[in-house]
Each structure stands twice: as structure tokens, then as C-alpha cells.
Design a protein around this motif. Structure first.
Motif, PDB file in Angstrom:
ATOM      1  N   ILE A  91      32.636  48.277  36.926  1.00 50.61           N
ATOM      2  CA  ILE A  91      33.125  47.292  37.839  1.00 50.61           C
ATOM      3  C   ILE A  91      32.918  47.926  39.408  1.00 50.61           C
ATOM      4  CG2 ILE A  91      35.501  46.647  39.053  1.00 50.61           C
ATOM      5  CD1 ILE A  91      36.861  46.555  36.343  1.00 50.61           C
ATOM      6  N   PRO A  92      32.215  46.990  40.290  1.00 51.76           N
ATOM      7  CA  PRO A  92      31.779  47.414  41.504  1.00 51.76           C
ATOM      8  C   PRO A  92      33.081  47.400  42.751  1.00 51.76           C
ATOM      9  CG  PRO A  92      31.211  45.221  41.337  1.00 51.76           C
ATOM     10  CD  PRO A  92      31.893  45.595  39.926  1.00 51.76           C
ATOM     11  N   ASP A  93      32.475  47.901  43.621  1.00 52.70           N
ATOM     12  CA  ASP A  93      33.414  48.143  44.795  1.00 52.70           C
ATOM     13  C   ASP A  93      33.720  46.391  45.083  1.00 52.70           C
ATOM     14  OD1 ASP A  93      33.459  47.873  48.158  1.00 52.70           O
ATOM     15  OD2 ASP A  93      34.242  49.566  47.453  1.00 52.70           O
ATOM     16  N   ILE A  94      34.839  46.374  45.682  1.00 50.81           N
ATOM     17  CA  ILE A  94      35.529  45.114  45.946  1.00 50.81           C
ATOM     18  C   ILE A  94      34.756  44.231  46.900  1.00 50.81           C
ATOM     19  CG2 ILE A  94      36.990  45.741  48.045  1.00 50.81           C
ATOM     20  CD1 ILE A  94      39.025  43.972  46.751  1.00 50.81           C
ATOM     21  N   SER A  95      33.746  44.810  47.713  1.00 50.08           N
ATOM     22  CA  SER A  95      32.951  44.134  48.778  1.00 50.08           C
ATOM     23  C   SER A  95      31.866  43.615  47.964  1.00 50.08           C
ATOM     24  CB  SER A  95      32.648  45.109  49.835  1.00 50.08           C
ATOM     25  OG  SER A  95      31.666  46.263  49.427  1.00 50.08           O
ATOM     26  N   ARG A  96      31.544  44.139  46.512  1.00 47.51           N
ATOM     27  CA  ARG A  96      30.374  43.549  46.100  1.00 47.51           C
ATOM     28  C   ARG A  96      30.460  42.295  45.219  1.00 47.51           C
ATOM     29  NH1 ARG A  96      27.123  48.934  43.974  1.00 47.51           N
ATOM     30  NH2 ARG A  96      25.377  47.155  43.827  1.00 47.51           N
ATOM     31  N   ASP A  97      29.452  41.763  44.506  1.00 44.57           N
ATOM     32  CA  ASP A  97      29.693  40.669  43.590  1.00 44.57           C
ATOM     33  C   ASP A  97      30.273  41.270  42.507  1.00 44.57           C
ATOM     34  OD1 ASP A  97      28.551  38.278  42.310  1.00 44.57           O
ATOM     35  OD2 ASP A  97      28.059  39.562  40.927  1.00 44.57           O
ATOM     36  N   GLN A  98      31.240  40.262  41.938  1.00 38.93           N
ATOM     37  CA  GLN A  98      32.330  40.826  40.769  1.00 38.93           C
ATOM     38  C   GLN A  98      32.174  40.139  39.715  1.00 38.93           C
ATOM     39  OE1 GLN A  98      34.921  43.153  41.619  1.00 38.93           O
ATOM     40  NE2 GLN A  98      33.719  43.317  43.307  1.00 38.93           N
ATOM     41  N   THR A  99      30.978  39.880  39.073  1.00 39.42           N
ATOM     42  CA  THR A  99      30.357  39.315  38.130  1.00 39.42           C
ATOM     43  C   THR A  99      30.657  40.313  36.836  1.00 39.42           C
ATOM     44  OG1 THR A  99      28.526  38.150  38.867  1.00 39.42           O
ATOM     45  CG2 THR A  99      28.358  38.163  36.692  1.00 39.42           C
ATOM     46  N   ARG A 100      30.314  41.458  36.912  1.00 39.98           N
ATOM     47  CA  ARG A 100      30.660  42.430  35.985  1.00 39.98           C
ATOM     48  C   ARG A 100      32.227  42.432  35.873  1.00 39.98           C
ATOM     49  NH1 ARG A 100      26.848  45.080  33.052  1.00 39.98           N
ATOM     50  NH2 ARG A 100      24.795  45.321  33.977  1.00 39.98           N
ATOM     51  N   THR A 101      32.974  42.598  36.771  1.00 38.07           N
ATOM     52  CA  THR A 101      34.411  42.551  36.625  1.00 38.07           C
ATOM     53  C   THR A 101      34.825  41.293  35.773  1.00 38.07           C
ATOM     54  OG1 THR A 101      34.576  43.523  38.675  1.00 38.07           O
ATOM     55  CG2 THR A 101      36.571  42.755  37.877  1.00 38.07           C
ATOM     56  N   GLN A 102      34.179  40.227  36.022  1.00 37.12           N
ATOM     57  CA  GLN A 102      34.728  38.967  35.125  1.00 37.12           C
ATOM     58  C   GLN A 102      34.157  39.114  33.818  1.00 37.12           C
ATOM     59  OE1 GLN A 102      36.636  36.247  36.244  1.00 37.12           O
ATOM     60  NE2 GLN A 102      36.773  36.062  33.944  1.00 37.12           N
ATOM     61  N   ARG A 103      33.036  39.808  33.421  1.00 38.89           N
ATOM     62  CA  ARG A 103      32.627  39.972  32.231  1.00 38.89           C
ATOM     63  C   ARG A 103      33.588  41.185  31.291  1.00 38.89           C
ATOM     64  NH1 ARG A 103      26.168  40.842  33.158  1.00 38.89           N
ATOM     65  NH2 ARG A 103      25.598  38.408  33.490  1.00 38.89           N
ATOM     66  N   ALA A 104      34.247  41.985  32.200  1.00 41.31           N
ATOM     67  CA  ALA A 104      35.083  42.979  31.516  1.00 41.31           C
ATOM     68  C   ALA A 104      36.362  42.161  31.258  1.00 41.31           C
ATOM     69  CB  ALA A 104      35.446  44.120  32.827  1.00 41.31           C
ATOM     70  N   ILE A 105      36.756  41.312  32.017  1.00 45.39           N
ATOM     71  CA  ILE A 105      37.996  40.457  31.841  1.00 45.39           C
ATOM     72  C   ILE A 105      37.854  39.742  30.666  1.00 45.39           C
ATOM     73  CG2 ILE A 105      39.489  38.710  32.722  1.00 45.39           C
ATOM     74  CD1 ILE A 105      38.979  39.858  35.584  1.00 45.39           C
ATOM     75  N   ASP A 106      36.619  39.179  30.626  1.00 42.82           N
ATOM     76  CA  ASP A 106      36.498  38.239  29.350  1.00 42.82           C
ATOM     77  C   ASP A 106      36.539  39.047  27.952  1.00 42.82           C
ATOM     78  OD1 ASP A 106      36.341  36.105  30.979  1.00 42.82           O
ATOM     79  OD2 ASP A 106      34.103  36.133  30.940  1.00 42.82           O
ATOM     80  N   ALA A 107      35.879  40.062  28.217  1.00 40.76           N
ATOM     81  CA  ALA A 107      35.703  41.137  26.915  1.00 40.76           C
ATOM     82  C   ALA A 107      37.067  42.007  26.583  1.00 40.76           C
ATOM     83  CB  ALA A 107      34.481  42.147  27.223  1.00 40.76           C
ATOM     84  N   LEU A 108      37.851  42.211  27.700  1.00 42.05           N
ATOM     85  CA  LEU A 108      39.249  42.771  27.335  1.00 42.05           C
ATOM     86  C   LEU A 108      40.005  41.795  26.874  1.00 42.05           C
ATOM     87  CD1 LEU A 108      39.362  44.795  30.729  1.00 42.05           C
ATOM     88  CD2 LEU A 108      39.184  46.074  28.425  1.00 42.05           C
ATOM     89  N   GLU A 109      40.100  40.598  27.242  1.00 42.28           N
ATOM     90  CA  GLU A 109      40.894  39.325  26.706  1.00 42.28           C
ATOM     91  C   GLU A 109      40.746  39.263  25.198  1.00 42.28           C
ATOM     92  OE1 GLU A 109      40.029  36.317  29.428  1.00 42.28           O
ATOM     93  OE2 GLU A 109      41.996  36.719  30.879  1.00 42.28           O
ATOM     94  N   ASP A 110      39.212  39.414  24.760  1.00 43.62           N
ATOM     95  CA  ASP A 110      38.993  39.185  23.656  1.00 43.62           C
ATOM     96  C   ASP A 110      39.670  40.358  22.678  1.00 43.62           C
ATOM     97  OD1 ASP A 110      37.535  37.084  23.800  1.00 43.62           O
ATOM     98  OD2 ASP A 110      35.518  37.990  24.056  1.00 43.62           O
ATOM     99  N   VAL A 111      39.611  41.403  23.305  1.00 42.95           N
ATOM    100  CA  VAL A 111      40.457  42.503  22.460  1.00 42.95           C
ATOM    101  C   VAL A 111      41.837  42.175  22.345  1.00 42.95           C
ATOM    102  CG1 VAL A 111      41.141  44.882  22.664  1.00 42.95           C
ATOM    103  CG2 VAL A 111      38.862  44.265  23.095  1.00 42.95           C
ATOM    104  N   VAL A 112      42.547  41.691  23.203  1.00 41.78           N
ATOM    105  CA  VAL A 112      43.986  41.414  23.114  1.00 41.78           C
ATOM    106  C   VAL A 112      44.133  40.211  22.388  1.00 41.78           C
ATOM    107  CG1 VAL A 112      45.992  40.808  24.639  1.00 41.78           C
ATOM    108  CG2 VAL A 112      44.267  42.515  25.535  1.00 41.78           C
ATOM    109  N   ARG A 113      43.397  39.382  22.440  1.00 38.63           N
ATOM    110  CA  ARG A 113      43.562  37.998  21.682  1.00 38.63           C
ATOM    111  C   ARG A 113      43.184  38.170  20.275  1.00 38.63           C
ATOM    112  NH1 ARG A 113      40.073  35.476  24.018  1.00 38.63           N
ATOM    113  NH2 ARG A 113      38.702  35.134  22.630  1.00 38.63           N
ATOM    114  N   LYS A 114      42.176  38.884  19.824  1.00 38.41           N
ATOM    115  CA  LYS A 114      41.639  38.966  18.752  1.00 38.41           C
ATOM    116  C   LYS A 114      42.435  39.990  17.868  1.00 38.41           C
ATOM    117  CE  LYS A 114      37.021  37.076  19.693  1.00 38.41           C
ATOM    118  NZ  LYS A 114      35.434  37.004  19.528  1.00 38.41           N
ATOM    119  N   TYR A 115      42.755  41.193  18.524  1.00 39.45           N
ATOM    120  CA  TYR A 115      43.091  42.574  17.789  1.00 39.45           C
ATOM    121  C   TYR A 115      44.444  42.740  18.443  1.00 39.45           C
ATOM    122  CZ  TYR A 115      38.172  42.275  16.893  1.00 39.45           C
ATOM    123  OH  TYR A 115      36.803  41.609  16.410  1.00 39.45           O
ATOM    124  N   PRO A 116      45.461  41.859  18.648  1.00 34.88           N
ATOM    125  CA  PRO A 116      46.573  42.358  19.194  1.00 34.88           C
ATOM    126  C   PRO A 116      47.389  43.600  18.647  1.00 34.88           C
ATOM    127  CG  PRO A 116      46.965  40.042  17.789  1.00 34.88           C
ATOM    128  CD  PRO A 116      45.502  40.466  17.896  1.00 34.88           C
TER     129      PRO A 116
END
Length: 300
Positions: free
Chosen positions: A150-175
Motif C-alpha cells: 500500500i503506497p503513501d496516501i498521495s500516490r495512486d491507490q490501485t494496489r490498496t484496492q487490490r488489497a481490499i479485494d483480496a482481503l475481502e475474499d479471505v473474510v468472505r470465503k474463509y470466515p
């Protein structure tokens, strides 16, 4: 006539001798060619000689290679350990230890900070073994690789969004997995990062008096990231932007929602003063998108 007839046999004999000489020359050249070709074929035959002894290296048993990898990991020799696990995966692709080796390769790459390699190995593991007991861990490793980038807040947050998507998969698929709790904590931080980025851009638009652009950014925070620490300020900024546009009803609503959910907030005190400066009080308009966004959370 006799002279003519007597000279013809002599010419014929000469021509016969010349013809035999040419034939002999041609045969000699062909013989040389056969000798050269024969020599070449004999050399090639040596290359494909099936009787020639060939050195074959037998595959090392999967268990031996896997255990070597574990021992090297204990010694923190991760590069050599990864080679052992790669050998198991390559030489024994359908074995149980090959499955575990892919996971170990993902883990080592994560430990070394080789995040893209970890993501690739984790994704491959999930594609080959989606129903295994370790699938949750593979998903968590992939999510953590994105999270750690996850980059500094001033930079593009594409990887942050990918992290969110992947983390949501952990919570949803393996609660019920042991990784779900950690994934939820990381998810909160990643969402807060995205919300912070939206707030930063929204504040910039507000300073530039681009009120419509600012409202769109604050709207993202209010509708998608209500559980982050930025939502209080976002509601105040909405009050501020709508007041600047003269849309008093929406300003009253955002102030009312802010006061209802965060009555002790300093942002609410500022919002209250702002709407009162126009001679009105915070007032909820249930038809407003702001009120609808908080249905089931703090209103309605």
C-alpha cells in the motif's frame, strides 16, 4: 573411297576411348562422393549410437527434497530452500508434497519481500487446489502481499484496492479460518487509506471552489467507507460544500446525520454553527441521498 572407309574405324575407336575415359572419371568422382558421405554418416551414427552408454540422473525422492527445504529454511537459507521446493514441484508435480511446496514457495517469497512472486505462487496454488485446507492461507498470503505494498496516501491507490479485494475474499470465503480476524484488521486500515485519499482530493476541489467535484469525493467516503475515521469530516465537508452552493436542505441533512451519529464530534459543532449562520438548524430530509446512505447504520 578406300581411304575414307579405312579412316572411319580409327575415328570410332578414338571416340570410344574418350567416352570410356569420361565414364571412368565420372565413376571416380561418384566414388569419392560416396566415401565422403559414408564418413559423414559414420560420424552421425556415433551421435545416435544406441549402444553408447548414457548417463542418467535419477530424480531425488520428493520427501528428501522437501525435508532439505525445511532444514534450509530453519537455517534461514531461503534461496536454497526455495530451489528444493521448486525441484519437488517440478519433478513430482502430482504429489502431496508438490502441493505443499507451492505454498512454501509463496511463503518464502513473501518473507523476502518478493510480493509479485508470492502473488503468482499463491494464485497458482488456489487455481490448482481451491478446496484444500491451506487455501485460506494462500489467499491470505496473496492479500498480505498487496497490503504490504500500500503506497503513501498521495500516490495512486490501485494496489490498496487490490488489497481490499483480496482481503475481502479471505473474510468472505474463509470466515471461520484463523486468518479471517487478521484480514478484517488489515481491511479496516486499507479502507481507511482509500477514504483518506478521497478526502485529500475532495479538500483540494473544495479549495478550488469545485464544489461538485468535492461533493462527489466526499460522497464516496459517506457511502462506501462509513466505518472509517474520515466519515465525520466527510459529513462536515458536505455541509460546507452544499452551503457554498446554496443547497441548504442538503447541508441541513448532512449536519443532522453528523449530529445523530457523532453528537460529541468537533466536526458536528462546526457544522451546526455553519448552518445556523444562514438562520437554519440541522434538519433531516429523508429523501436525501445522505439520509438513505445511513439507513440501518444510524438513521431510519
Amino acid at each position: 573411297m578406300r581411304l575414307l572407309s579405312s579412316s572411319r574405324p580409327a575415328n570410332t575407336a578414338a571416340r570410344d576411348r574418350a567416352r570410356r575415359a569420361r565414364v571412368a572419371g565420372i565413376l571416380a568422382l561418384r566414388l569419392v562422393g560416396l566415401v565422403v558421405v559414408g564418413a559423414s554418416l559414420s560420424g552421425c551414427a556415433g551421435m545416435f549410437d544406441t549402444d553408447k552408454e548414457e548417463k542418467i540422473y535419477p530424480d531425488v525422492p520428493a520427501e528428501q527434497r522437501y525435508n532439505e527445504g525445511l532444514t534450509l529454511m530453519e537455517k534461514q537459507d531461503y534461496a536454497e530452500a526455495m530451489r528444493r521446493f521448486e525441484d519437488v514441484d517440478r519433478q513430482h508435480p502430482y504429489s502431496e508434497l508438490a502441493r505443499k511446496s507451492i505454498l512454501m514457495i509463496a511463503y518464502i517469497n513473501y518473507s523476502l519481500g518478493n510480493y509479485d512472486e508470492c502473488i503468482a505462487a499463491s494464485r497458482r496454488y488456489l487455481a490448482l487446489h481451491p478446496g484444500s485446507a491451506d487455501a485460506a492461507y494462500a489467499q491470505f498470503l496473496m492479500a498480505s502481499s498487496y497490503y504490504d505494498q500500500i503506497p503513501d496516501i498521495s500516490r495512486d491507490q490501485t494496489r490498496t484496492q487490490r488489497a481490499i479485494d483480496a482481503l475481502e475474499d479471505v473474510v468472505r470465503k474463509y470466515p471461520d479460518s484463523e486468518y479471517a480476524v487478521s484480514a478484517k484488521k488489515k481491511l479496516e486500515i486499507a479502507r481507511d487509506q482509500i477514504a483518506g485519499k478521497e478526502m485529500m482530493v475532495g479538500r483540494y476541489y473544495l479549495e478550488q471552489r469545485n464544489y461538485a467535484g468535492a461533493i462527489n469525493r466526499f460522497k464516496v467516503v459517506v457511502t462506501r467507507y462509513q466505518t472509517t475515521r474520515h466519515v465525520e469530516e466527510a459529513l462536515y465537508r458536505l455541509t460546507e460544500a452544499y452551503m457554498a452552493l446554496g443547497v441548504i436542505s442538503e447541508a441541513q441533512t448532512s449536519a443532522a446525520v453528523l449530529g445523530y451519529n457523532f453528537p460529541e464530534s468537533s466536526w458536528y459543532k462546526d457544522a451546526y454553527k455553519l448552518v445556523q449562520s444562514r438562520g437554519v438548524d440541522p434538519k433531516l430530509n429523508e429523501k436525501s441521498w445522505i439520509a438513505k446512505a445511513f439507513k440501518g447504520i444510524g438513521l431510519g
